[in-house]
Design a protein around this motif. Structure first.
Motif, short mmCIF file in Angstrom:
data_model
loop_
_atom_site.label_atom_id
_atom_site.label_comp_id
_atom_site.label_asym_id
_atom_site.label_seq_id
_atom_site.Cartn_x
_atom_site.Cartn_y
_atom_site.Cartn_z
N ILE A 179 -2.28 0.58 14.98
CA ILE A 179 -1.84 1.37 13.83
C ILE A 179 -2.97 1.42 12.80
N VAL A 180 -3.33 2.63 12.41
CA VAL A 180 -4.36 2.83 11.39
C VAL A 180 -3.67 3.24 10.10
N ALA B 18 7.96 7.23 16.16
CA ALA B 18 8.81 6.38 15.32
C ALA B 18 7.99 5.54 14.36
N PHE B 19 6.86 5.01 14.83
CA PHE B 19 6.04 4.16 13.97
C PHE B 19 5.35 4.94 12.86
N ALA C 298 -0.05 6.93 24.09
CA ALA C 298 0.21 8.14 23.31
C ALA C 298 -0.12 7.84 21.86
N THR C 299 -0.58 8.86 21.15
CA THR C 299 -0.96 8.71 19.76
C THR C 299 -0.29 9.78 18.92
N SER C 300 0.15 9.38 17.75
CA SER C 300 0.71 10.32 16.78
C SER C 300 -0.01 10.12 15.46
N THR D 127 -0.83 6.22 14.86
CA THR D 127 -0.30 5.13 15.67
C THR D 127 -0.57 5.43 17.14
N SER D 128 -1.08 4.45 17.85
CA SER D 128 -1.29 4.56 19.29
C SER D 128 -0.44 3.49 19.97
#
Length: 351
Positions: free
Chosen positions: A324-325, A301-302, A248-250, A285-286
């Protein structure tokens, strides 16, 4: 990230993972067939492919039944849903097994992240214009401080009779950040109950894979989008293979609200400790995990935690991998990834 709750426009869904489906339409030699079900649900699109031994087999009805059940349980856009009634102050609602499982996982991640992940931010999500209600124009510090009184997972509990206790009736649940991932997990369980062993489920960019691509006898190939791209572009950052895992990515770079009066841009991630939309150097973040619900929650959360906090947490969890980018002090885009995530990468573009 998200969302069983939000009704985004079809072509404006905040997704950052692209799944590369390289299946053949059927494989006569092995008497295996690829069934593909696609559609629109939970405010976004879905694409599901699974291997069956008869080309007449189709589980779309069962899949859509999962979407219906999730909406009935946890959609804030449906006034008749359990979560809407609970948010409106009805303490008599006996929650179903879906709500219960999501609630318990949310509590686990809330505790694990020291409160940086908190799905009781619903009042703040609405106030900032990212929920099911109209936002507050030019929201003031006093208004934010007031709404923080209705935020905090320590103020809610799942009782033995499966009803929800809230210290204040105004506390508003928003399970956007893990319910979509959970829905994907339930679809996977549904397919497995039908005897399906090889499948890929993608809903709004979140992905769960099991088994293999039986055409090429390889693991499923997933791609992560470049967060620097603008709407209409499609640039991939990495390609990777998953092995019975979810991703999952946010991110903060596509889903945002612009104040019509001031022109200020507000991103959609809410920091539950401050009550404000999060502004940080984290672009996306993935997270890879065993379940999509877990990946979904930690990816959110990240986005709120700073990079060092996320690194510390990842060292504790050997079952979580992350990519994390972020931008450095000079504004240049950088990447951080765990060793486990790196081992999944097939191709990587330079940031």
């Amino acid at each position: 990230m998200l969302s069983i709750i939000k009704e985004y426009k079809k072509y404006n869904v905040a997704v950052f993972i692209a799944i590369l489906l390289v299946l053949s339409s059927c494989q006569k030699a092995d008497q295996e067939f690829v069934q593909k079900d696609e559609g629109y649900a939970l405010g976004t699109t879905y694409h599901i492919s699974y291997i069956v031994n008869n080309d007449s087999i189709d589980y779309k009805k069962e899949i859509e039944g999962v979407f219906t059940a999730m909406n009935k349980s946890m959609s804030t856009y449906l006034p008749s849903s359990d979560i809407s009634k609970i948010n409106d102050g009805d303490s008599s609602i006996v929650v179903d097994k879906y709500f219960k499982e999501v609630f318990l996982e949310a509590r686990n991640v809330w505790q694990d992240t020291n409160g940086y992940y908190d799905p009781t931010v619903g009042q703040l999500v609405d106030a900032w214009g990212f929920g099911s209600k109209n936002g507050i124009n030019e929201i003031s510090k006093d208004q934010v401080d007031s709404l923080l009184n209705y935020t905090g997972f320590e103020k809610v509990a799942l009782k033995d009779d499966n009803t929800i206790h809230k210290e204040d009736s105004h506390i508003y649940f928003d399970f956007n950040s893990l319910a979509k991932g959970y829905t994907i997990d339930i679809i996977g369980r549904t397919l497995e109950a039908k005897g399906v062993k090889n499948y890929v489920v993608e809903v709004g960019g979140e992905v769960l894979v099991k088994g293999t691509n039986t055409k090429d006898h390889k693991n499923w190939i997933i791609a992560v989008d470049d967060p620097r791209q603008v709407d209409g572009d499609r640039n991939l950052l990495i390609k990777l293979q998953l092995d019975n895992q979810a991703i999952a990515t946010s991110g903060n770079y596509r889903k945002y609200r612009v104040d019509k009066i001031t022109g200020e841009r507000y991103v959609h991630i809410i920091n539950p400790k401050t009550g404000y939309t999060q502004k940080s150097n984290i672009l996306s973040t993935s997270v890879i995990a065993k379940t999509c619900m877990e990946a979904d929650a930690y990816a959110t959360a990240f986005m709120v935690m700073d990079l060092e906090q996320s690194k510390t947490l990842l060292k504790k969890h050997k079952d979580l991998e992350a990519f994390i980018v972020y931008t450095d002090d000079s504004g240049e885009m950088q990447e951080y990834s765990t060793d486990g995530f790196n081992s999944k990468i097939l191709e990587r573009e330079k940031p």
